[in-house]
Design a protein around this motif. Structure first.
Motif, PDB file in Angstrom:
ATOM      1  N   ASN A 173     118.980  28.283   0.811  1.00 52.85           N
ATOM      2  CA  ASN A 173     118.514  28.963   1.938  1.00 52.85           C
ATOM      3  C   ASN A 173     119.287  27.867   2.634  1.00 52.85           C
ATOM      4  O   ASN A 173     119.197  26.069   2.717  1.00 52.85           O
ATOM      5  N   SER A 174     119.585  28.218   4.113  1.00 49.69           N
ATOM      6  CA  SER A 174     120.073  26.897   5.282  1.00 49.69           C
ATOM      7  C   SER A 174     118.298  26.850   5.320  1.00 49.69           C
ATOM      8  O   SER A 174     118.017  27.975   5.577  1.00 49.69           O
ATOM      9  N   ILE A 175     118.675  25.436   6.169  1.00 51.95           N
ATOM     10  CA  ILE A 175     117.025  25.442   6.517  1.00 51.95           C
ATOM     11  C   ILE A 175     116.960  26.121   7.454  1.00 51.95           C
ATOM     12  O   ILE A 175     115.646  26.402   7.552  1.00 51.95           O
ATOM     13  N   GLU A 176     117.899  26.301   8.506  1.00 49.54           N
ATOM     14  CA  GLU A 176     117.312  27.485  10.064  1.00 49.54           C
ATOM     15  C   GLU A 176     116.922  29.008   9.416  1.00 49.54           C
ATOM     16  O   GLU A 176     116.014  29.669  10.425  1.00 49.54           O
ATOM     17  N   ASP A 177     117.824  29.188   8.770  1.00 50.01           N
ATOM     18  CA  ASP A 177     117.026  30.717   7.826  1.00 50.01           C
ATOM     19  C   ASP A 177     115.372  31.002   7.716  1.00 50.01           C
ATOM     20  O   ASP A 177     114.858  31.911   7.706  1.00 50.01           O
ATOM     21  N   VAL A 178     115.572  29.220   6.913  1.00 54.82           N
ATOM     22  CA  VAL A 178     113.781  29.534   6.381  1.00 54.82           C
ATOM     23  C   VAL A 178     112.983  29.423   7.521  1.00 54.82           C
ATOM     24  O   VAL A 178     111.620  30.248   7.153  1.00 54.82           O
ATOM     25  N   ALA A 179     113.221  28.914   8.170  1.00 58.91           N
ATOM     26  CA  ALA A 179     112.077  28.488   9.881  1.00 58.91           C
ATOM     27  C   ALA A 179     112.575  30.098  10.485  1.00 58.91           C
ATOM     28  O   ALA A 179     111.152  30.414  11.093  1.00 58.91           O
ATOM     29  N   THR A 180     113.583  30.689  10.457  1.00 57.55           N
ATOM     30  CA  THR A 180     113.172  31.542  10.504  1.00 57.55           C
ATOM     31  C   THR A 180     112.223  32.939  10.386  1.00 57.55           C
ATOM     32  O   THR A 180     111.743  33.744  11.067  1.00 57.55           O
ATOM     33  N   THR A 181     112.610  32.555   9.393  1.00 58.88           N
ATOM     34  CA  THR A 181     112.133  33.652   8.042  1.00 58.88           C
ATOM     35  C   THR A 181     110.240  32.968   8.457  1.00 58.88           C
ATOM     36  O   THR A 181     109.398  33.959   8.982  1.00 58.88           O
ATOM     37  N   LEU A 182     110.154  31.789   8.432  1.00 62.47           N
ATOM     38  CA  LEU A 182     108.541  30.718   8.989  1.00 62.47           C
ATOM     39  C   LEU A 182     107.921  31.423  10.076  1.00 62.47           C
ATOM     40  O   LEU A 182     106.815  32.403  10.214  1.00 62.47           O
ATOM     41  N   ALA A 183     108.925  32.069  11.233  1.00 62.71           N
ATOM     42  CA  ALA A 183     108.812  32.457  12.308  1.00 62.71           C
ATOM     43  C   ALA A 183     108.494  33.526  12.118  1.00 62.71           C
ATOM     44  O   ALA A 183     107.967  34.204  13.320  1.00 62.71           O
ATOM     45  N   ALA A 184     109.132  34.372  11.702  1.00 60.35           N
ATOM     46  CA  ALA A 184     108.957  36.073  11.523  1.00 60.35           C
ATOM     47  C   ALA A 184     108.159  36.806  11.293  1.00 60.35           C
ATOM     48  O   ALA A 184     107.025  37.769  11.709  1.00 60.35           O
ATOM     49  N   VAL A 185     107.147  35.835  10.252  1.00 61.81           N
ATOM     50  CA  VAL A 185     105.645  36.024   9.656  1.00 61.81           C
ATOM     51  C   VAL A 185     104.393  35.975  10.581  1.00 61.81           C
ATOM     52  O   VAL A 185     103.692  36.907  10.076  1.00 61.81           O
ATOM     53  N   LEU A 186     104.899  34.984  11.307  1.00 59.71           N
ATOM     54  CA  LEU A 186     103.645  35.304  11.615  1.00 59.71           C
ATOM     55  C   LEU A 186     102.668  36.138  12.695  1.00 59.71           C
ATOM     56  O   LEU A 186     101.619  36.191  12.577  1.00 59.71           O
ATOM     57  N   GLY A 201     120.810  35.767   1.543  1.00 62.43           N
ATOM     58  CA  GLY A 201     120.985  37.059   1.100  1.00 62.43           C
ATOM     59  C   GLY A 201     121.530  37.700   2.083  1.00 62.43           C
ATOM     60  O   GLY A 201     122.814  37.652   2.496  1.00 62.43           O
ATOM     61  N   GLU A 202     121.189  39.561   2.050  1.00 62.24           N
ATOM     62  CA  GLU A 202     122.641  40.020   2.568  1.00 62.24           C
ATOM     63  C   GLU A 202     122.091  41.356   3.656  1.00 62.24           C
ATOM     64  O   GLU A 202     121.991  41.951   4.203  1.00 62.24           O
ATOM     65  N   THR A 203     120.131  40.857   3.487  1.00 56.60           N
ATOM     66  CA  THR A 203     119.221  41.695   4.547  1.00 56.60           C
ATOM     67  C   THR A 203     118.365  40.801   5.868  1.00 56.60           C
ATOM     68  O   THR A 203     118.351  39.406   5.678  1.00 56.60           O
ATOM     69  N   ASN A 204     119.218  41.531   6.854  1.00 53.73           N
ATOM     70  CA  ASN A 204     118.481  41.041   7.911  1.00 53.73           C
ATOM     71  C   ASN A 204     117.172  40.318   7.367  1.00 53.73           C
ATOM     72  O   ASN A 204     115.976  40.675   7.010  1.00 53.73           O
ATOM     73  N   ILE A 205     116.886  38.931   8.436  1.00 59.43           N
ATOM     74  CA  ILE A 205     115.511  38.076   8.158  1.00 59.43           C
ATOM     75  C   ILE A 205     114.349  39.834   8.299  1.00 59.43           C
ATOM     76  O   ILE A 205     113.436  40.001   8.244  1.00 59.43           O
ATOM     77  N   ALA A 206     114.538  40.189   9.542  1.00 61.65           N
ATOM     78  CA  ALA A 206     113.123  41.173  10.569  1.00 61.65           C
ATOM     79  C   ALA A 206     113.305  42.327   9.238  1.00 61.65           C
ATOM     80  O   ALA A 206     112.150  42.566   9.613  1.00 61.65           O
ATOM     81  N   GLU A 207     114.266  42.509   8.879  1.00 68.18           N
ATOM     82  CA  GLU A 207     114.602  43.806   7.957  1.00 68.18           C
ATOM     83  C   GLU A 207     113.611  43.442   6.950  1.00 68.18           C
ATOM     84  O   GLU A 207     112.883  44.362   6.072  1.00 68.18           O
ATOM     85  N   ALA A 208     113.959  42.201   6.167  1.00 71.40           N
ATOM     86  CA  ALA A 208     113.382  42.376   4.808  1.00 71.40           C
ATOM     87  C   ALA A 208     112.021  42.095   5.309  1.00 71.40           C
ATOM     88  O   ALA A 208     111.263  41.996   4.703  1.00 71.40           O
ATOM     89  N   ILE A 209     111.438  41.477   6.262  1.00 73.89           N
ATOM     90  CA  ILE A 209     110.012  41.160   6.485  1.00 73.89           C
ATOM     91  C   ILE A 209     108.992  41.590   6.491  1.00 73.89           C
ATOM     92  O   ILE A 209     108.314  42.355   5.948  1.00 73.89           O
ATOM     93  N   ALA A 210     110.382  43.575   7.125  1.00 78.02           N
ATOM     94  CA  ALA A 210     109.004  44.422   7.359  1.00 78.02           C
ATOM     95  C   ALA A 210     109.119  45.288   6.130  1.00 78.02           C
ATOM     96  O   ALA A 210     108.220  46.038   6.135  1.00 78.02           O
ATOM     97  N   LYS A 211     109.809  44.423   5.158  1.00 74.83           N
ATOM     98  CA  LYS A 211     109.800  45.655   3.955  1.00 74.83           C
ATOM     99  C   LYS A 211     109.075  44.591   2.588  1.00 74.83           C
ATOM    100  O   LYS A 211     108.812  44.741   2.071  1.00 74.83           O
ATOM    101  N   LEU A 212     108.367  43.883   3.687  1.00 70.20           N
ATOM    102  CA  LEU A 212     107.460  42.942   1.779  1.00 70.20           C
ATOM    103  C   LEU A 212     105.744  44.271   1.828  1.00 70.20           C
ATOM    104  O   LEU A 212     105.457  44.133   2.447  1.00 70.20           O
TER     105      LEU A 212
END
Length: 212
Positions: A173-186, A201-212
């Motif tokens: 993981n890019s460190i920034e992408d981990v931070a973005t993912t953490l912010a997105a789940v808030l 991977g291949e899925t936009n972070i916001a989209e990936a979180i929406a599909k949890l």
């Protein structure tokens, strides 16, 4: 929201606080460093020692916190005191304060011990044991609205904005992408009381979180 970020001076914590401030949240960052980490009116700083006893930790946490992030790490030193006992004490303090939302940065396969026979994990066995039982405590012994983000290897490289969630690869993981993912789940209600692994991977972070 008023958010406590435990481990604000770490690699992920620094990027996470930047993103939360950019989203106009009020952020309290914990660090043992004396210098102020961020020059922002919505940022304040707390010298929180998570190796102290639980009551001392709890006394320093404000009552009106809306969410807690735990992104602190021992860096291989005092793993029991920081990655396990320190984490659990912050969960207990949040519970006692009536703070419901708690977001934990964990590590890939922390709860799946069948994956621990790889050489990479074998070299980090004490850390994995600590993360395993800290995550178990959060799930089974707290009443918190938790999200556990199990990140693969952290790399100092440019963000991609894209991830893969819950596959069988540990990944990187890019460190920034981990931070973005953490912010997105808030504010993602579908992430409450969930555990998921992630790597670039291949899925936009916001989209990936929406599909949890």
């Amino acid at each position: 929201m008023k958010i406590l970020v435990i481990g604000a001076s770490g690699r992920v914590g620094t990027d996470l606080v930047k993103q939360l401030l950019a989203d106009n949240h009020q952020v309290i960052g914990t660090t043992r460093q004396e210098e102020r980490l961020f020059n922002d009116d919505n940022y304040s700083q707390l010298d929180l020692d998570i190796t102290a006893n639980k009551d001392a930790i709890q006394q320093q946490i404000e009552q009106d916190i809306d969410a807690v992030y735990f992104v602190a790490g021992s860096g291989g030193k005092d793993v029991l005191e920081v990655d396990l006992h320190g984490a659990v004490k912050t969960m207990q303090a949040a519970d006692d304060k009536g703070i419901k939302r708690y977001i934990m940065l964990s590590t890939v396969f922390s709860l799946d011990t069948s994956k621990w026979d790889s050489l990479a994990i074998e070299n980090l066995k004490e850390y994995y044991i600590c993360k395993h039982y800290a995550d178990q405590w959060l799930i089974h012994n707290s009443s918190l609205d938790y999200t556990i983000v199990q990140a693969g290897a952290l790399k100092e490289r440019a963000a991609t904005g894209k991830i893969t969630i819950n596959d069988d690869n540990s990944g990187e993981n890019s460190i920034e992408d981990v931070a973005t993912t953490l912010a997105a789940v808030l504010n993602a209600d579908n992430s409450i009381n969930t555990v998921f692994s992630m790597h670039n991977g291949e899925t936009n972070i916001a989209e990936a979180i929406a599909k949890l």
